[in-house]
Scaffold this motif. Structure first.
Motif, PDB file in Angstrom:
ATOM      1  N   LEU A  31       0.807  -1.103  -0.155  1.00 22.21           N
ATOM      2  CA  LEU A  31       0.010  -0.005  -0.027  1.00 22.21           C
ATOM      3  C   LEU A  31       0.656   1.281  -0.113  1.00 22.21           C
ATOM      4  O   LEU A  31       2.030   1.227   0.503  1.00 22.21           O
ATOM      5  CB  LEU A  31      -0.843   0.101   1.124  1.00 22.21           C
ATOM      6  N   ASN A  32       0.300   2.184  -0.542  1.00 23.56           N
ATOM      7  CA  ASN A  32       1.024   3.514  -0.345  1.00 23.56           C
ATOM      8  C   ASN A  32       0.238   4.237   0.761  1.00 23.56           C
ATOM      9  O   ASN A  32      -0.622   5.014   0.612  1.00 23.56           O
ATOM     10  CB  ASN A  32       0.584   4.250  -1.895  1.00 23.56           C
ATOM     11  N   GLY A  33       0.758   4.110   1.840  1.00 25.65           N
ATOM     12  CA  GLY A  33      -0.078   4.658   3.013  1.00 25.65           C
ATOM     13  C   GLY A  33      -1.169   3.517   3.230  1.00 25.65           C
ATOM     14  O   GLY A  33      -1.087   2.560   3.292  1.00 25.65           O
ATOM     15  N   LYS A  34      -2.326   4.274   3.217  1.00 19.71           N
ATOM     16  CA  LYS A  34      -3.759   3.444   3.224  1.00 19.71           C
ATOM     17  C   LYS A  34      -4.266   3.107   1.986  1.00 19.71           C
ATOM     18  O   LYS A  34      -5.319   2.675   1.618  1.00 19.71           O
ATOM     19  CB  LYS A  34      -4.432   4.175   4.324  1.00 19.71           C
ATOM     20  N   GLU A  35      -3.525   3.674   0.789  1.00 18.55           N
ATOM     21  CA  GLU A  35      -4.150   3.816  -0.411  1.00 18.55           C
ATOM     22  C   GLU A  35      -3.409   2.480  -1.346  1.00 18.55           C
ATOM     23  O   GLU A  35      -2.201   2.451  -1.283  1.00 18.55           O
ATOM     24  CB  GLU A  35      -3.751   5.041  -1.165  1.00 18.55           C
ATOM     25  N   LYS A  36      -4.403   1.815  -2.207  1.00 23.05           N
ATOM     26  CA  LYS A  36      -3.578   0.914  -3.087  1.00 23.05           C
ATOM     27  C   LYS A  36      -2.919   1.665  -4.104  1.00 23.05           C
ATOM     28  O   LYS A  36      -3.252   2.832  -4.381  1.00 23.05           O
ATOM     29  CB  LYS A  36      -4.802   0.102  -3.751  1.00 23.05           C
ATOM     30  N   PRO A  37      -1.895   0.986  -4.730  1.00 26.42           N
ATOM     31  CA  PRO A  37      -1.280   1.570  -5.770  1.00 26.42           C
ATOM     32  C   PRO A  37      -1.829   1.957  -6.772  1.00 26.42           C
ATOM     33  O   PRO A  37      -1.453   2.917  -7.457  1.00 26.42           O
ATOM     34  CB  PRO A  37      -0.057   0.669  -5.943  1.00 26.42           C
ATOM     35  N   SER A  38      -2.791   0.979  -7.396  1.00 28.13           N
ATOM     36  CA  SER A  38      -3.616   1.601  -8.441  1.00 28.13           C
ATOM     37  C   SER A  38      -4.355   2.888  -8.158  1.00 28.13           C
ATOM     38  O   SER A  38      -4.788   3.554  -9.066  1.00 28.13           O
ATOM     39  CB  SER A  38      -4.730   0.629  -8.724  1.00 28.13           C
ATOM     40  N   ALA A  39      -4.848   2.904  -6.787  1.00 26.20           N
ATOM     41  CA  ALA A  39      -5.575   4.581  -6.724  1.00 26.20           C
ATOM     42  C   ALA A  39      -4.405   5.417  -6.543  1.00 26.20           C
ATOM     43  O   ALA A  39      -4.890   6.563  -7.276  1.00 26.20           O
ATOM     44  CB  ALA A  39      -6.046   4.248  -5.081  1.00 26.20           C
ATOM     45  N   SER A  40      -3.234   5.423  -6.122  1.00 27.52           N
ATOM     46  CA  SER A  40      -2.297   6.489  -6.302  1.00 27.52           C
ATOM     47  C   SER A  40      -1.860   6.860  -7.989  1.00 27.52           C
ATOM     48  O   SER A  40      -1.721   7.757  -8.123  1.00 27.52           O
ATOM     49  CB  SER A  40      -0.989   5.962  -5.416  1.00 27.52           C
ATOM     50  N   PHE A  41      -1.910   5.640  -8.513  1.00 23.65           N
ATOM     51  CA  PHE A  41      -1.504   5.849 -10.080  1.00 23.65           C
ATOM     52  C   PHE A  41      -2.560   6.579 -10.665  1.00 23.65           C
ATOM     53  O   PHE A  41      -2.567   7.776 -11.404  1.00 23.65           O
ATOM     54  CB  PHE A  41      -1.551   4.383 -10.657  1.00 23.65           C
ATOM     55  N   ASN A  42      -4.080   6.430 -10.472  1.00 29.37           N
ATOM     56  CA  ASN A  42      -5.163   7.101 -10.926  1.00 29.37           C
ATOM     57  C   ASN A  42      -4.913   8.653 -10.361  1.00 29.37           C
ATOM     58  O   ASN A  42      -5.281   9.403 -11.209  1.00 29.37           O
ATOM     59  CB  ASN A  42      -6.373   6.296 -10.514  1.00 29.37           C
ATOM     60  N   LYS A  43      -4.925   8.542  -9.103  1.00 32.14           N
ATOM     61  CA  LYS A  43      -4.860  10.007  -8.583  1.00 32.14           C
ATOM     62  C   LYS A  43      -3.901  10.993  -9.312  1.00 32.14           C
ATOM     63  O   LYS A  43      -4.091  12.195  -9.652  1.00 32.14           O
ATOM     64  CB  LYS A  43      -4.789   9.909  -7.109  1.00 32.14           C
ATOM     65  N   ILE A  44      -2.587  10.569  -9.356  1.00 35.90           N
ATOM     66  CA  ILE A  44      -1.446  11.230  -9.791  1.00 35.90           C
ATOM     67  C   ILE A  44      -1.848  11.705 -11.333  1.00 35.90           C
ATOM     68  O   ILE A  44      -1.368  12.710 -11.860  1.00 35.90           O
ATOM     69  CB  ILE A  44       0.070  10.416  -9.499  1.00 35.90           C
ATOM     70  N   THR A  45      -1.925  10.458 -12.113  1.00 34.13           N
ATOM     71  CA  THR A  45      -2.129  10.720 -13.669  1.00 34.13           C
ATOM     72  C   THR A  45      -3.281  11.792 -13.853  1.00 34.13           C
ATOM     73  O   THR A  45      -3.076  12.361 -14.573  1.00 34.13           O
ATOM     74  CB  THR A  45      -2.285   9.595 -14.354  1.00 34.13           C
TER      75      THR A  45
END
Length: 142
Positions: A31-45
């Motif tokens: 996890l990226n903190g409490k966030e799944k990496p896929s959610a991080s990818f979506n948020k960043i992009t």
């Protein structure tokens, strides 16, 4: 993608970025903190896309408006298709599909998979190291 790999959140084996979609074969490591990496990818992009559209194509941005309590725009489709990659045969079939996506009848973007810039096909077919964040799937699936 590179940022998530550098943070060791994901391992990326293959991708292709198409004009209106993308395909990824990746392993989610943590996890990226409490966030799944896929959610991080979506948020960043999504953040980068919205900023680029605001600056270069403000009229196009209207197509992505979604006023909810947690967002103003929806860039990524909800619930993307996820397929469990549990065999070498399945991974190779999907990598072949991804590499050939730019050659498809609806696209015809290049004549050879390794000529498409937004894919690591040249890594697998010619040893090109342009995408340093790619891990050879054969290291994992042997």
């Amino acid at each position: 993608m590179k940022e998530l790999v550098e943070k060791e959140l994901v391992t990326i084996y293959c991708f292709v970025i198409m004009p209106n979609h993308l395909h990824l074969i990746w392993k989610l490591n943590k996890l990226n903190g409490k966030e799944k990496p896929s959610a991080s990818f979506n948020k960043i992009t999504a953040h980068h896309f919205v900023n680029d559209l605001k600056e270069h194509h403000p009229k196009v941005l209207d197509y992505f408006i979604e006023k909810t309590k947690d967002r103003n725009y929806r860039i990524w489709k909800r619930d993307p298709m996820a397929i469990l990659m549990n065999s070498k045969k399945k991974v190779e079939q999907k990598i072949d599909y991804i590499h050939n996506n730019p050659l498809g009848v609806n696209w015809s973007l290049v004549k050879r998979p390794e000529d498409y810039l937004w894919s690591p096909a040249s890594f697998y077919l010619e040893g090109d190291k342009r995408y340093s964040f790619i891990t050879d799937y054969r290291e994992y699936f042997g």
